[in-house]
Design a protein around this motif. Structure first.
Motif, PDB file in Angstrom:
ATOM      1  N   ILE A 123      19.541   8.110 -18.932  1.00 30.30           N
ATOM      2  CA  ILE A 123      18.666   9.032 -19.683  1.00 30.30           C
ATOM      3  C   ILE A 123      17.844   9.859 -18.699  1.00 30.30           C
ATOM      4  CG2 ILE A 123      16.730   9.202 -21.314  1.00 30.30           C
ATOM      5  CD1 ILE A 123      17.708   6.457 -22.472  1.00 30.30           C
ATOM      6  N   ALA A 124      17.145   9.184 -17.788  1.00 27.93           N
ATOM      7  CA  ALA A 124      16.317   9.895 -16.796  1.00 27.93           C
ATOM      8  C   ALA A 124      15.932   8.956 -15.655  1.00 27.93           C
ATOM      9  CB  ALA A 124      15.040  10.422 -17.456  1.00 27.93           C
ATOM     10  N   LEU A 125      15.880   9.518 -14.461  1.00 27.31           N
ATOM     11  CA  LEU A 125      15.301   8.807 -13.318  1.00 27.31           C
ATOM     12  C   LEU A 125      13.802   9.051 -13.367  1.00 27.31           C
ATOM     13  CD1 LEU A 125      15.851   7.227 -10.618  1.00 27.31           C
ATOM     14  CD2 LEU A 125      15.827   9.439  -9.482  1.00 27.31           C
ATOM     15  N   VAL A 126      13.015   7.996 -13.164  1.00 26.69           N
ATOM     16  CA  VAL A 126      11.561   8.098 -13.291  1.00 26.69           C
ATOM     17  C   VAL A 126      10.850   8.027 -11.941  1.00 26.69           C
ATOM     18  CG1 VAL A 126       9.520   6.995 -14.327  1.00 26.69           C
ATOM     19  CG2 VAL A 126      11.639   7.152 -15.633  1.00 26.69           C
ATOM     20  N   SER A 127      11.286   7.112 -11.084  1.00 27.02           N
ATOM     21  CA  SER A 127      10.624   6.980  -9.775  1.00 27.02           C
ATOM     22  C   SER A 127      11.613   6.502  -8.732  1.00 27.02           C
ATOM     23  CB  SER A 127       9.451   5.985  -9.861  1.00 27.02           C
ATOM     24  OG  SER A 127       9.932   4.659 -10.009  1.00 27.02           O
ATOM     25  N   ALA A 128      11.294   6.741  -7.472  1.00 23.94           N
ATOM     26  CA  ALA A 128      12.089   6.224  -6.352  1.00 23.94           C
ATOM     27  C   ALA A 128      11.128   6.001  -5.187  1.00 23.94           C
ATOM     28  CB  ALA A 128      13.186   7.212  -5.961  1.00 23.94           C
ATOM     29  N   ASP A 129      11.001   4.754  -4.797  1.00 24.41           N
ATOM     30  CA  ASP A 129      10.035   4.391  -3.768  1.00 24.41           C
ATOM     31  C   ASP A 129      10.703   3.530  -2.708  1.00 24.41           C
ATOM     32  OD1 ASP A 129       7.448   5.072  -3.249  1.00 24.41           O
ATOM     33  OD2 ASP A 129       6.527   3.591  -4.540  1.00 24.41           O
ATOM     34  N   PRO A 130      10.408   3.771  -1.431  1.00 23.17           N
ATOM     35  CA  PRO A 130      10.972   2.881  -0.410  1.00 23.17           C
ATOM     36  C   PRO A 130      10.341   1.496  -0.501  1.00 23.17           C
ATOM     37  CG  PRO A 130       9.400   4.391   0.579  1.00 23.17           C
ATOM     38  CD  PRO A 130       9.562   4.810  -0.843  1.00 23.17           C
ATOM     39  N   THR A 131      11.125   0.497  -0.162  1.00 21.07           N
ATOM     40  CA  THR A 131      10.627  -0.876  -0.128  1.00 21.07           C
ATOM     41  C   THR A 131       9.730  -1.050   1.096  1.00 21.07           C
ATOM     42  OG1 THR A 131      12.836  -1.381  -0.897  1.00 21.07           O
ATOM     43  CG2 THR A 131      11.462  -3.251  -0.382  1.00 21.07           C
ATOM     44  N   ILE A 132       8.739  -1.953   1.001  1.00 19.89           N
ATOM     45  CA  ILE A 132       7.917  -2.275   2.170  1.00 19.89           C
ATOM     46  C   ILE A 132       7.921  -3.784   2.404  1.00 19.89           C
ATOM     47  CG2 ILE A 132       6.419  -0.234   1.941  1.00 19.89           C
ATOM     48  CD1 ILE A 132       4.240  -2.069   0.796  1.00 19.89           C
ATOM     49  N   LEU A 133       7.768  -4.177   3.653  1.00 19.76           N
ATOM     50  CA  LEU A 133       7.714  -5.588   4.042  1.00 19.76           C
ATOM     51  C   LEU A 133       6.259  -6.022   4.098  1.00 19.76           C
ATOM     52  CD1 LEU A 133       9.002  -8.223   5.164  1.00 19.76           C
ATOM     53  CD2 LEU A 133       8.855  -7.194   7.443  1.00 19.76           C
ATOM     54  N   VAL A 134       5.925  -7.069   3.343  1.00 19.68           N
ATOM     55  CA  VAL A 134       4.553  -7.577   3.347  1.00 19.68           C
ATOM     56  C   VAL A 134       4.522  -9.069   3.667  1.00 19.68           C
ATOM     57  CG1 VAL A 134       3.487  -5.862   1.820  1.00 19.68           C
ATOM     58  CG2 VAL A 134       4.626  -7.841   0.810  1.00 19.68           C
ATOM     59  N   VAL A 135       3.429  -9.475   4.315  1.00 15.04           N
ATOM     60  CA  VAL A 135       3.151 -10.881   4.613  1.00 15.04           C
ATOM     61  C   VAL A 135       1.692 -11.142   4.231  1.00 15.04           C
ATOM     62  CG1 VAL A 135       4.851 -11.038   6.501  1.00 15.04           C
ATOM     63  CG2 VAL A 135       2.494 -10.338   7.012  1.00 15.04           C
ATOM     64  N   LYS A 222      -5.560  -9.122   1.035  1.00 18.55           N
ATOM     65  CA  LYS A 222      -4.804 -10.370   0.864  1.00 18.55           C
ATOM     66  C   LYS A 222      -3.433 -10.310   1.552  1.00 18.55           C
ATOM     67  CE  LYS A 222      -6.796 -11.649  -3.608  1.00 18.55           C
ATOM     68  NZ  LYS A 222      -6.525 -11.721  -5.048  1.00 18.55           N
ATOM     69  N   LEU A 223      -2.846  -9.118   1.559  1.00 22.35           N
ATOM     70  CA  LEU A 223      -1.526  -8.944   2.169  1.00 22.35           C
ATOM     71  C   LEU A 223      -1.574  -7.894   3.272  1.00 22.35           C
ATOM     72  CD1 LEU A 223       0.833  -8.919  -0.980  1.00 22.35           C
ATOM     73  CD2 LEU A 223       0.313 -10.850   0.515  1.00 22.35           C
ATOM     74  N   ARG A 224      -0.638  -8.017   4.204  1.00 26.24           N
ATOM     75  CA  ARG A 224      -0.516  -7.041   5.298  1.00 26.24           C
ATOM     76  C   ARG A 224       0.886  -6.442   5.252  1.00 26.24           C
ATOM     77  NH1 ARG A 224      -0.927 -10.332   9.847  1.00 26.24           N
ATOM     78  NH2 ARG A 224      -3.188 -10.129   9.753  1.00 26.24           N
ATOM     79  N   ALA A 225       0.970  -5.122   5.276  1.00 23.05           N
ATOM     80  CA  ALA A 225       2.268  -4.441   5.309  1.00 23.05           C
ATOM     81  C   ALA A 225       2.701  -4.275   6.760  1.00 23.05           C
ATOM     82  CB  ALA A 225       2.163  -3.078   4.631  1.00 23.05           C
ATOM     83  N   LEU A 226       3.983  -4.572   7.043  1.00 20.22           N
ATOM     84  CA  LEU A 226       4.495  -4.506   8.423  1.00 20.22           C
ATOM     85  C   LEU A 226       5.451  -3.344   8.664  1.00 20.22           C
ATOM     86  CD1 LEU A 226       5.245  -8.286   9.170  1.00 20.22           C
ATOM     87  CD2 LEU A 226       3.138  -7.008   9.605  1.00 20.22           C
ATOM     88  N   GLY A 227       6.142  -2.911   7.636  1.00 17.06           N
ATOM     89  CA  GLY A 227       7.115  -1.833   7.833  1.00 17.06           C
ATOM     90  C   GLY A 227       7.661  -1.351   6.506  1.00 17.06           C
ATOM     91  N   SER A 228       8.359  -0.217   6.556  1.00 11.88           N
ATOM     92  CA  SER A 228       8.901   0.407   5.341  1.00 11.88           C
ATOM     93  C   SER A 228      10.376   0.744   5.537  1.00 11.88           C
ATOM     94  CB  SER A 228       8.108   1.686   5.048  1.00 11.88           C
ATOM     95  OG  SER A 228       8.884   2.609   4.316  1.00 11.88           O
ATOM     96  N   TRP A 229      11.127   0.603   4.466  1.00 14.68           N
ATOM     97  CA  TRP A 229      12.549   0.948   4.471  1.00 14.68           C
ATOM     98  C   TRP A 229      12.750   2.438   4.151  1.00 14.68           C
ATOM     99  CZ3 TRP A 229      11.122  -4.034   3.707  1.00 14.68           C
ATOM    100  CH2 TRP A 229      11.970  -5.069   4.121  1.00 14.68           C
ATOM    101  N   ASP A 239      -0.139   4.845   7.953  1.00 14.67           N
ATOM    102  CA  ASP A 239      -0.061   4.163   9.249  1.00 14.67           C
ATOM    103  C   ASP A 239       1.105   3.181   9.330  1.00 14.67           C
ATOM    104  OD1 ASP A 239      -2.363   5.501  10.118  1.00 14.67           O
ATOM    105  OD2 ASP A 239      -3.687   3.970   9.264  1.00 14.67           O
ATOM    106  N   LEU A 240       1.810   3.028   8.238  1.00 11.38           N
ATOM    107  CA  LEU A 240       2.902   2.048   8.190  1.00 11.38           C
ATOM    108  C   LEU A 240       4.191   2.682   8.729  1.00 11.38           C
ATOM    109  CD1 LEU A 240       3.590  -0.854   7.141  1.00 11.38           C
ATOM    110  CD2 LEU A 240       4.400   0.260   5.044  1.00 11.38           C
ATOM    111  N   PRO A 241       4.748   2.134   9.830  1.00  7.70           N
ATOM    112  CA  PRO A 241       5.975   2.730  10.388  1.00  7.70           C
ATOM    113  C   PRO A 241       7.201   2.398   9.546  1.00  7.70           C
ATOM    114  CG  PRO A 241       5.386   0.761  11.627  1.00  7.70           C
ATOM    115  CD  PRO A 241       4.291   0.973  10.614  1.00  7.70           C
ATOM    116  N   THR A 242       8.207   3.250   9.627  1.00  3.61           N
ATOM    117  CA  THR A 242       9.484   2.948   8.975  1.00  3.61           C
ATOM    118  C   THR A 242      10.313   2.103   9.942  1.00  3.61           C
ATOM    119  OG1 THR A 242      10.688   4.854   9.837  1.00  3.61           O
ATOM    120  CG2 THR A 242       9.429   5.196   7.812  1.00  3.61           C
ATOM    121  N   PHE A 243      11.240   1.337   9.401  1.00  3.84           N
ATOM    122  CA  PHE A 243      12.107   0.533  10.273  1.00  3.84           C
ATOM    123  C   PHE A 243      12.995   1.433  11.121  1.00  3.84           C
ATOM    124  CE2 PHE A 243      11.133  -2.784   7.040  1.00  3.84           C
ATOM    125  CZ  PHE A 243      10.476  -3.636   7.913  1.00  3.84           C
TER     126      PHE A 243
END
Length: 329
Positions: A123-135, A222-229, A239-243
Motif C-alpha cells: 500500500i505504502a512505504l512509511v519509514s526507512a531507518d538505518p539500524t544502530i548498535l546499542v549497549v 541508560k544505553l550507549r550507541a556504538l555505530g550505525s548500519w 556523532d555516531l559513526p557508520t560501520f
C-alpha cells in the motif's frame, strides 16, 4: 429454446447482481472497522509507526483502525495471517523489511513457507531507518572498535538480543559479524520491544535496532550507541559513526510499510493508498514520528513495489550467507 434463453438470462442476471454487489461493497468501503495487524509485540518499530499511521488514516477513511499485535516466529505468524486473510480491505498490516526474509529462511531450512511475497500487496512505504548498535551505558565498550575487537578475542562470548531468528535485528548483527570476522551469541525474542527489555535488564550485552525504539534510552543515559548500519550519519545522532566509515561493509535499513492481502480489489486499495498518502501529511502523525526521531520515507504502492523487490533480492543473499540457524533459546 425458451428454457435455454431463460437460463442464460438468469445466469446473466446473477452475474450482474454479483458484480453490482461487489461494486457496491467497494463504493461503500469502509463500512466497518479495519484491523491493522502489527506482527510484533508493542515497543518495536512496526508498532511505534503503525499506531500513529492508523490514527491518521482513520481521518480519511472515516472508520476506526484497530491495531492488533500478533507476535511470533520473527513476525512470521502475523504476516502469514494477513497473507491468508480475506482480501476485502478490512485486514491490513504494518510490516518491516523482515517480511522478505522469512520466506527465504523457510526455503533455506527446507520447510513449507509460512507465506509467499506474492500473497501480499503493498500500500505504502512509511519509514526507512538505518539500524544502530546499542549497549548498556555501564558496559566496557565505548566504541564499535572496542566492541568488535573484544568479540574477536572472545568468540561467542558477547550476546545480543533480536526480534527473532532471521528477523531484521538478527540479520543486521549477522551482517556486521560477517564483515568484522567475529562470532556473537544470538538470543532471539519475539520482537524489538522484548529484545530492548532484555538489554536494559542485563540479560544480553548488545542489540541492533531502529533508532526510534531506543533514542529515549540513549538520551536518558541508560544505553550507549556504538555505530550505525546507515549509508550516512543519522540526523538525530550526528556523532555516531557508520560501520562503513569504520571500514566494515555492513549496511542495513529497517523500513516499515503497509500491506494488504493480494487480490484486494483495486478500488479498495486505491482508498487505502489515498488514506496513507494523506496520513503522511497529518500534523499529529508527523509529530508522533518526530517524537521517536524516525524520518518519514513515503512511497506510494508502485514505487514501494520496486523498492521492496530490490530490497528482497538483497536480503535473500544475506539469508543465504547466514545459512541454517538452529532455533534455540
Amino acid at each position: 429454446m425458451h428454457r435455454h434463453v431463460n437460463r442464460l438470462a438468469h445466469g446473466a442476471l446473477a452475474a450482474w447482481l454479483l458484480a453490482a454487489g461487489i461494486a457496491l461493497a467497494q463504493d461503500t468501503y469502509p463500512s466497518k472497522p479495519i484491523t491493522m495487524i502489527v506482527p510484533f509485540p508493542p515497543g518495536g518499530v512496526a508498532d511505534l509507526t503503525g499506531r500513529p499511521t492508523a490514527i491518521a488514516m482513520e481521518k480519511t477513511l472515516g472508520q476506526k483502525i484497530v491495531v492488533e499485535n500478533k507476535a511470533g516466529a520473527g513476525g512470521g505468524i502475523g504476516m502469514a495471517q494477513v497473507a491468508k486473510s480475506k482480501p476485502d480491505g478490512y485486514t491490513i498490516m504494518m510490516a518491516l523489511s523482515s517480511i522478505s526474509v522469512i520466506p527465504e529462511a523457510d526455503k533455506l531450512l527446507g520447510r513449507a513457507p509460512m507465506y509467499t511475497l506474492d500473497q501480499l500487496s503493498p500500500i505504502a512505504l512509511v519509514s526507512a531507518d538505518p539500524t544502530i548498535l546499542v549497549v548498556r551505558a555501564e558496559s566496557p565498550w565505548k566504541t564499535a572498535k572496542e566492541f568488535l575487537d573484544d568479540a574477536k578475542k572472545r568468540p561467542d562470548a558477547i550476546s545480543y538480543s533480536s526480534s527473532g531468528v532471521y528477523g531484521t535485528l538478527h540479520v543486521a548483527m549477522a551482517m556486521l559479524a560477517d564483515a568484522a570476522g567475529v562470532t556473537l551469541h544470538h538470543v532471539p525474542y519475539t520482537g524489538a520491544g522484548p529484545a530492548i527489555t532484555a538489554l536494559l535488564g542485563g540479560h544480553v550485552d548488545a542489540l541492533a535496532t531502529g533508532p526510534g525504539t531506543v533514542i529515549q534510552h540513549i538520551k536518558s543515559g541508560k544505553l550507549r550507541a556504538l555505530g550505525s548500519w546507515g549509508d550516512k550519519r543519522i540526523d538525530a545522532l550526528p556523532d555516531l559513526p557508520t560501520f562503513k566509515e569504520l571500514g566494515y561493509n555492513a549496511e542495513f535499513f529497517i523500513w516499515s510499510g503497509l500491506f494488504a492481502p493480494a487480490g484486494t480489489p483495486a478500488p479498495v486499495l486505491a482508498k487505502l493508498r489515498d488514506a496513507a498518502r494523506e496520513a503522511m501529511k497529518d500534523p499529529q502523525f508527523k509529530s508522533a514520528m518526530a517524537a521517536i526521531e524516525t524520518p518519514i520515507y513515503y512511497l506510494d504502492a508502485p514505487e514501494f513495489q520496486k523498492f521492496w523487490d530490490a530490497d528482497a533480492k538483497r536480503l535473500a543473499v544475506v539469508v543465504q550467507k547466514i545459512g541454517k540457524v538452529e532455533e534455540k533459546p
